[in-house]
Write a protein that holds these residues in place. Structure first.
Motif, PDB file in Angstrom:
ATOM      1  N   ALA A  77       1.818  43.912  -0.998  1.00  0.00           N
ATOM      2  CA  ALA A  77       0.605  43.000  -1.039  1.00  0.00           C
ATOM      3  C   ALA A  77       0.358  42.697   0.318  1.00  0.00           C
ATOM      4  O   ALA A  77      -0.783  42.627   0.461  1.00  0.00           O
ATOM      5  N   VAL A  78       1.226  42.310   1.208  1.00  0.00           N
ATOM      6  CA  VAL A  78       0.919  42.013   2.586  1.00  0.00           C
ATOM      7  C   VAL A  78       0.321  42.984   3.474  1.00  0.00           C
ATOM      8  O   VAL A  78      -0.644  42.693   4.291  1.00  0.00           O
ATOM      9  N   MET A  79       0.793  44.175   3.173  1.00  0.00           N
ATOM     10  CA  MET A  79       0.506  45.562   3.937  1.00  0.00           C
ATOM     11  C   MET A  79      -0.942  45.516   3.547  1.00  0.00           C
ATOM     12  O   MET A  79      -2.100  45.929   4.323  1.00  0.00           O
ATOM     13  N   MET A  80      -1.500  45.514   2.402  1.00  0.00           N
ATOM     14  CA  MET A  80      -2.796  45.600   1.930  1.00  0.00           C
ATOM     15  C   MET A  80      -3.621  44.684   2.549  1.00  0.00           C
ATOM     16  O   MET A  80      -4.862  44.650   2.953  1.00  0.00           O
ATOM     17  N   ILE A  81      -3.283  43.321   2.278  1.00  0.00           N
ATOM     18  CA  ILE A  81      -4.073  42.354   2.916  1.00  0.00           C
ATOM     19  C   ILE A  81      -4.438  42.202   4.275  1.00  0.00           C
ATOM     20  O   ILE A  81      -5.515  41.844   4.821  1.00  0.00           O
ATOM     21  N   TYR A  82      -3.441  42.682   4.987  1.00  0.00           N
ATOM     22  CA  TYR A  82      -3.800  42.541   6.680  1.00  0.00           C
ATOM     23  C   TYR A  82      -4.640  43.896   7.105  1.00  0.00           C
ATOM     24  O   TYR A  82      -4.434  44.075   8.209  1.00  0.00           O
ATOM     25  N   LEU A  83      -5.213  44.549   6.127  1.00  0.00           N
ATOM     26  CA  LEU A  83      -6.185  45.546   6.554  1.00  0.00           C
ATOM     27  C   LEU A  83      -7.256  44.562   6.651  1.00  0.00           C
ATOM     28  O   LEU A  83      -8.517  45.167   7.173  1.00  0.00           O
ATOM     29  N   ALA A  84      -7.513  43.663   6.210  1.00  0.00           N
ATOM     30  CA  ALA A  84      -8.892  42.741   6.297  1.00  0.00           C
ATOM     31  C   ALA A  84      -9.416  42.789   7.761  1.00  0.00           C
ATOM     32  O   ALA A  84     -10.621  42.728   8.063  1.00  0.00           O
ATOM     33  N   PRO A  85      -8.490  42.298   8.842  1.00  0.00           N
ATOM     34  CA  PRO A  85      -9.115  41.983  10.018  1.00  0.00           C
ATOM     35  C   PRO A  85      -9.715  43.350  10.686  1.00  0.00           C
ATOM     36  O   PRO A  85     -10.839  43.171  11.191  1.00  0.00           O
ATOM     37  N   ILE A  86      -9.043  44.684  10.256  1.00  0.00           N
ATOM     38  CA  ILE A  86      -9.524  45.858  10.726  1.00  0.00           C
ATOM     39  C   ILE A  86     -10.930  45.860   9.768  1.00  0.00           C
ATOM     40  O   ILE A  86     -12.094  46.499  10.374  1.00  0.00           O
ATOM     41  N   SER A 140      -7.871  40.445  -2.783  1.00  0.00           N
ATOM     42  CA  SER A 140      -7.501  39.547  -1.860  1.00  0.00           C
ATOM     43  C   SER A 140      -7.915  39.959  -0.275  1.00  0.00           C
ATOM     44  O   SER A 140      -8.477  38.863   0.509  1.00  0.00           O
ATOM     45  N   MET A 141      -7.796  40.980  -0.097  1.00  0.00           N
ATOM     46  CA  MET A 141      -8.273  41.600   1.253  1.00  0.00           C
ATOM     47  C   MET A 141      -9.536  41.535   1.427  1.00  0.00           C
ATOM     48  O   MET A 141     -10.090  41.126   2.673  1.00  0.00           O
ATOM     49  N   VAL A 142     -10.197  41.841   0.422  1.00  0.00           N
ATOM     50  CA  VAL A 142     -11.867  41.735   0.604  1.00  0.00           C
ATOM     51  C   VAL A 142     -12.354  40.302   0.635  1.00  0.00           C
ATOM     52  O   VAL A 142     -13.393  39.955   1.648  1.00  0.00           O
ATOM     53  N   CYS A 143     -11.594  39.463   0.300  1.00  0.00           N
ATOM     54  CA  CYS A 143     -11.785  37.952   0.247  1.00  0.00           C
ATOM     55  C   CYS A 143     -11.564  37.423   1.842  1.00  0.00           C
ATOM     56  O   CYS A 143     -12.285  36.643   2.471  1.00  0.00           O
ATOM     57  N   ALA A 145     -11.289  39.338   4.508  1.00  0.00           N
ATOM     58  CA  ALA A 145     -12.374  39.976   5.492  1.00  0.00           C
ATOM     59  C   ALA A 145     -13.800  38.976   5.331  1.00  0.00           C
ATOM     60  O   ALA A 145     -14.383  39.135   6.453  1.00  0.00           O
ATOM     61  N   ALA A 146     -14.150  38.760   4.120  1.00  0.00           N
ATOM     62  CA  ALA A 146     -15.496  37.927   3.854  1.00  0.00           C
ATOM     63  C   ALA A 146     -15.371  36.611   4.419  1.00  0.00           C
ATOM     64  O   ALA A 146     -16.286  36.239   5.154  1.00  0.00           O
ATOM     65  N   TYR A 147     -14.276  36.212   4.538  1.00  0.00           N
ATOM     66  CA  TYR A 147     -13.999  34.676   4.987  1.00  0.00           C
ATOM     67  C   TYR A 147     -14.213  34.880   6.656  1.00  0.00           C
ATOM     68  O   TYR A 147     -14.735  33.904   7.189  1.00  0.00           O
ATOM     69  N   ILE A 148     -13.905  35.880   7.195  1.00  0.00           N
ATOM     70  CA  ILE A 148     -13.663  36.233   8.690  1.00  0.00           C
ATOM     71  C   ILE A 148     -15.375  36.437   9.127  1.00  0.00           C
ATOM     72  O   ILE A 148     -16.042  35.888   9.870  1.00  0.00           O
ATOM     73  N   LEU A 149     -15.953  37.225   8.140  1.00  0.00           N
ATOM     74  CA  LEU A 149     -17.233  37.775   8.516  1.00  0.00           C
ATOM     75  C   LEU A 149     -18.343  36.248   8.022  1.00  0.00           C
ATOM     76  O   LEU A 149     -19.205  36.440   8.826  1.00  0.00           O
ATOM     77  N   VAL A 150     -18.133  35.812   7.020  1.00  0.00           N
ATOM     78  CA  VAL A 150     -18.952  34.560   6.807  1.00  0.00           C
ATOM     79  C   VAL A 150     -19.078  33.713   7.858  1.00  0.00           C
ATOM     80  O   VAL A 150     -20.013  32.843   8.302  1.00  0.00           O
ATOM     81  N   ASN A 151     -17.972  33.329   8.455  1.00  0.00           N
ATOM     82  CA  ASN A 151     -17.842  32.405   9.429  1.00  0.00           C
ATOM     83  C   ASN A 151     -18.453  33.022  10.879  1.00  0.00           C
ATOM     84  O   ASN A 151     -18.714  32.197  11.690  1.00  0.00           O
ATOM     85  N   ARG A 152     -18.727  34.134  10.761  1.00  0.00           N
ATOM     86  CA  ARG A 152     -19.213  34.862  12.075  1.00  0.00           C
ATOM     87  C   ARG A 152     -20.873  34.670  11.919  1.00  0.00           C
ATOM     88  O   ARG A 152     -21.624  34.602  12.765  1.00  0.00           O
ATOM     89  N   ILE A 153     -21.270  34.706  10.601  1.00  0.00           N
ATOM     90  CA  ILE A 153     -22.801  34.528  10.321  1.00  0.00           C
ATOM     91  C   ILE A 153     -23.641  33.053  10.075  1.00  0.00           C
ATOM     92  O   ILE A 153     -24.457  32.858   9.837  1.00  0.00           O
ATOM     93  N   VAL A 154     -22.558  31.922   9.987  1.00  0.00           N
ATOM     94  CA  VAL A 154     -22.848  30.858   9.828  1.00  0.00           C
ATOM     95  C   VAL A 154     -23.735  30.269  10.973  1.00  0.00           C
ATOM     96  O   VAL A 154     -23.651  30.372  12.010  1.00  0.00           O
ATOM     97  N   PRO A 155     -25.377  29.810  10.519  1.00  0.00           N
ATOM     98  CA  PRO A 155     -25.994  29.353  11.601  1.00  0.00           C
ATOM     99  C   PRO A 155     -25.262  28.547  12.857  1.00  0.00           C
ATOM    100  O   PRO A 155     -24.598  27.670  12.357  1.00  0.00           O
TER     101      PRO A 155
END
Length: 266
Positions: A77-86, A140-143, A145-155
């Motif tokens: 599980a953790v190995m899959m989730i930590y593909l999110a930053p990449i 979980s990994m997609v979520c 990654a989405a968390y990282i990206l969403v916070n990059r596009i907040v006005p």
């Protein structure tokens, strides 16, 4: 972020309850922080849909991670989730104009390799329900990654304190229905749950939101691999969990990659 495992183990409460009260109490501490800094007006400002999506992504990351471990091993599980930053960095490279240099990508891959070293390259694919577990871990990994990206596009006009407050609150509300099915929380767990709300809840999420407002996704993603290093060190110092030379080498590689990436982008 890495301290959540300590609070979870010390509390003895169910994973769903720890996740929920981490975000709920984190919301309360953020409100107190706004009152203390005389910025309570920020709580009354509309944060925008991107911030709300970030809160939902935060909750999804936690829920799917917990559920995946019921079907597969924690290592898988953790190995899959930590593909999110990449994944987040690659998306930002192509769609957010945050170009990743060859050196930057190499450092991210080195950090990922260091994480695999910390797991001692052990992935158990013989576990029953493997495919279900991996699919939940991928969600979980997609979520994440989405968390990282969403916070990059907040006005930019949305204050970082406002972002942290509403992401914690929305995340707690998304997890609220699970509390109707969660085991009862023992009385001895409440001090630890309050601590989880303060340190890995309020303080960690606030710092992450501030960092994401200033750092490219690739830099944040590389530094994010320091979280499993912290978890490993906490287990070593607080719970006498033994570490192999390979795990020490992986931790060193992750920290070196993170520092180098941050200096290159400074």
């Amino acid at each position: 972020m890495g301290t959540i495992g300590v609070f979870s183990r010390k509390s003895g409460a169910g994973a769903e309850s720890v996740a929920f009260f981490r975000l709920l109490f984190g919301t309360g501490f953020t409100l107190l922080f706004l009152l203390f800094t005389r910025k309570s007006r920020l709580a009354r400002q509309w944060p925008g849909w991107a911030v709300l999506a970030g809160g939902a992504s935060l909750a999804g990351f936690v829920v799917f991670y917990i559920k995946s471990m019921a079907y597969t091993t924690m290592a898988n599980a953790v190995m899959m989730i930590y593909l999110a930053p990449i994944a987040a960095s690659v998306y930002a490279h192509f769609f957010l104009h945050e170009r990743i240099s060859a050196r930057g990508m190499l450092l991210m891959l080195l950090a990922l390799f260091g994480f695999a070293m910390m797991l001692e390259f052990r992935l158990d694919f013989a576990h029953s329900g493997q495919m279900t577990g991996l699919m939940l871990a991928m969600a979980s990994m997609v979520c994440y990654a989405a968390y990282i990206l969403v916070n990059r596009i907040v006005p930019e006009h949305v204050h970082v304190y406002n972002r942290a407050l509403y992401q914690l609150f929305i995340g707690a509300m998304v997890l609220l229905p699970l509390q109707f099915f969660a085991p009862a929380v023992p009385a001895s767990a409440w001090p630890w749950l309050v601590g989880a709300g303060f340190l890995p809840g309020f303080l960690a999420i606030l710092c992450a939101v501030v960092a994401l407002s200033r750092l490219p996704a690739a830099t944040f993603g590389t530094l994010a691999y320091c979280e499993p290093v912290a978890v490993m060190l906490f287990g070593w110092f607080l719970f006498q969990e033994q570490l192999s030379p390979l795990q020490f080498g992986g931790a060193t590689l992750i920290i070196a990659s993170g520092i180098t990436k941050a200096r290159l982008d400074a």
